[in-house]
Design a protein around this motif. Structure first.
Motif, PDB file in Angstrom:
ATOM      1  N   PHE A 190       1.915   2.853   6.356  1.00  0.00           N
ATOM      2  CA  PHE A 190       0.827   1.980   6.783  1.00  0.00           C
ATOM      3  C   PHE A 190       0.248   1.248   5.582  1.00  0.00           C
ATOM      4  O   PHE A 190       0.051   1.843   4.516  1.00  0.00           O
ATOM      5  N   PHE A 191      -0.042  -0.037   5.760  1.00  0.00           N
ATOM      6  CA  PHE A 191      -0.793  -0.802   4.773  1.00  0.00           C
ATOM      7  C   PHE A 191      -2.228  -0.824   5.280  1.00  0.00           C
ATOM      8  O   PHE A 191      -2.489  -1.263   6.398  1.00  0.00           O
ATOM      9  N   GLU A 192      -3.146  -0.327   4.453  1.00  0.00           N
ATOM     10  CA  GLU A 192      -4.530  -0.223   4.883  1.00  0.00           C
ATOM     11  C   GLU A 192      -5.433  -1.001   3.937  1.00  0.00           C
ATOM     12  O   GLU A 192      -5.183  -1.058   2.729  1.00  0.00           O
ATOM     13  N   TYR A 193      -6.479  -1.588   4.509  1.00  0.00           N
ATOM     14  CA  TYR A 193      -7.439  -2.323   3.699  1.00  0.00           C
ATOM     15  C   TYR A 193      -8.802  -2.269   4.364  1.00  0.00           C
ATOM     16  O   TYR A 193      -8.907  -2.103   5.586  1.00  0.00           O
ATOM     17  N   ALA A 194      -9.838  -2.377   3.550  1.00  0.00           N
ATOM     18  CA  ALA A 194     -11.203  -2.349   4.078  1.00  0.00           C
ATOM     19  C   ALA A 194     -12.112  -3.123   3.149  1.00  0.00           C
ATOM     20  O   ALA A 194     -12.086  -2.913   1.932  1.00  0.00           O
ATOM     21  N   LYS A 195     -12.858  -4.009   3.709  1.00  0.00           N
ATOM     22  CA  LYS A 195     -13.909  -4.677   2.957  1.00  0.00           C
ATOM     23  C   LYS A 195     -15.009  -3.637   2.793  1.00  0.00           C
ATOM     24  O   LYS A 195     -15.293  -2.885   3.725  1.00  0.00           O
ATOM     25  N   ILE A 196     -15.613  -3.554   1.637  1.00  0.00           N
ATOM     26  CA  ILE A 196     -16.618  -2.538   1.361  1.00  0.00           C
ATOM     27  C   ILE A 196     -17.731  -2.626   2.405  1.00  0.00           C
ATOM     28  O   ILE A 196     -18.289  -3.691   2.652  1.00  0.00           O
ATOM     29  N   GLY A 197     -18.009  -1.485   3.051  1.00  0.00           N
ATOM     30  CA  GLY A 197     -19.049  -1.420   4.065  1.00  0.00           C
ATOM     31  C   GLY A 197     -18.575  -1.699   5.482  1.00  0.00           C
ATOM     32  O   GLY A 197     -19.381  -1.709   6.413  1.00  0.00           O
ATOM     33  N   THR A 198     -17.272  -1.930   5.672  1.00  0.00           N
ATOM     34  CA  THR A 198     -16.755  -2.188   7.014  1.00  0.00           C
ATOM     35  C   THR A 198     -15.652  -1.180   7.356  1.00  0.00           C
ATOM     36  O   THR A 198     -15.229  -0.394   6.511  1.00  0.00           O
ATOM     37  N   ALA A 199     -15.169  -1.233   8.575  1.00  0.00           N
ATOM     38  CA  ALA A 199     -14.127  -0.318   9.039  1.00  0.00           C
ATOM     39  C   ALA A 199     -12.783  -0.621   8.370  1.00  0.00           C
ATOM     40  O   ALA A 199     -12.511  -1.746   7.961  1.00  0.00           O
ATOM     41  N   THR A 200     -11.961   0.401   8.310  1.00  0.00           N
ATOM     42  CA  THR A 200     -10.624   0.275   7.739  1.00  0.00           C
ATOM     43  C   THR A 200      -9.669  -0.360   8.751  1.00  0.00           C
ATOM     44  O   THR A 200      -9.682  -0.021   9.922  1.00  0.00           O
ATOM     45  N   HIS A 201      -8.817  -1.255   8.259  1.00  0.00           N
ATOM     46  CA  HIS A 201      -7.760  -1.861   9.064  1.00  0.00           C
ATOM     47  C   HIS A 201      -6.443  -1.234   8.620  1.00  0.00           C
ATOM     48  O   HIS A 201      -6.183  -1.120   7.420  1.00  0.00           O
ATOM     49  N   SER A 202      -5.628  -0.854   9.571  1.00  0.00           N
ATOM     50  CA  SER A 202      -4.370  -0.192   9.273  1.00  0.00           C
ATOM     51  C   SER A 202      -3.244  -0.878  10.037  1.00  0.00           C
ATOM     52  O   SER A 202      -3.345  -1.075  11.248  1.00  0.00           O
ATOM     53  N   GLU A 203      -2.170  -1.223   9.319  1.00  0.00           N
ATOM     54  CA  GLU A 203      -1.026  -1.878   9.937  1.00  0.00           C
ATOM     55  C   GLU A 203       0.247  -1.114   9.559  1.00  0.00           C
ATOM     56  O   GLU A 203       0.508  -0.898   8.378  1.00  0.00           O
ATOM     57  N   GLN A 204       1.028  -0.741  10.552  1.00  0.00           N
ATOM     58  CA  GLN A 204       2.285  -0.063  10.264  1.00  0.00           C
ATOM     59  C   GLN A 204       3.276  -1.088   9.738  1.00  0.00           C
ATOM     60  O   GLN A 204       3.514  -2.126  10.358  1.00  0.00           O
ATOM     61  N   ILE A 205       3.851  -0.802   8.561  1.00  0.00           N
ATOM     62  CA  ILE A 205       4.801  -1.744   7.976  1.00  0.00           C
ATOM     63  C   ILE A 205       6.183  -1.137   7.763  1.00  0.00           C
ATOM     64  O   ILE A 205       7.094  -1.840   7.357  1.00  0.00           O
ATOM     65  N   GLY A 206       6.329   0.160   8.044  1.00  0.00           N
ATOM     66  CA  GLY A 206       7.641   0.770   7.863  1.00  0.00           C
ATOM     67  C   GLY A 206       7.743   2.116   8.547  1.00  0.00           C
ATOM     68  O   GLY A 206       6.739   2.736   8.899  1.00  0.00           O
ATOM     69  N   ARG A 207       8.983   2.569   8.717  1.00  0.00           N
ATOM     70  CA  ARG A 207       9.243   3.864   9.345  1.00  0.00           C
ATOM     71  C   ARG A 207      10.517   4.443   8.730  1.00  0.00           C
ATOM     72  O   ARG A 207      11.496   3.736   8.524  1.00  0.00           O
TER      73      ARG A 207
END
Length: 86
Positions: A39-56
Motif C-alpha cells: 500500500f502507498f499511504e499518505y496523510a496531510k498533517i491533521g487529516t485522515a490517512t489515504h491508502s492505495e493498494q499498488i502491489g500484491r
C-alpha cells in the motif's frame, strides 16, 4: 523490467512531495488469504490517512520483503513499514 521495478516506479510517480504531507509504504501480510499487499499511504498533517493498494505478492515471497523494503527506501526515499511479519 520486473515486478519490483514496476512497483518502485509506481511509488516514484505517487510521491509528489506536497507541503505538510507524510508519505510511506506499508507491506502487509494477510495470513488468511496468504498474500502480501503493498500500500502507498499518505496523510496531510491533521487529516485522515489515504491508502492505495499498488502491489500484491504471493506468500512464497514473504522472506524477501525486508530486502525489498530496503530497496524501496534507498531508491525512493519513502519509509517502509512491514505489517504482520512476526
Amino acid at each position: 523490467m520486473n515486478y519490483d521495478d514496476k512497483l518502485i516506479e509506481e511509488i516514484k510517480k505517487r510521491f509528489t512531495k506536497k507541503k505538510n504531507t507524510l508519505y510511506w509504504v506499508r507491506i502487509a501480510y494477510q495470513r488468511y488469504s496468504k498474500q502480501l499487499n503493498v500500500f502507498f499511504e499518505y496523510a496531510k498533517i491533521g487529516t485522515a490517512t489515504h491508502s492505495e493498494q499498488i502491489g500484491r505478492y504471493v506468500e512464497s515471497e514473504k522472506e524477501r520483503m525486508p530486502e525489498l523494503a530496503k530497496r524501496v527506501k534507498t531508491e525512493t526515499n519513502v519509509s517502509v513499514e512491514l505489517d504482520d511479519f512476526e
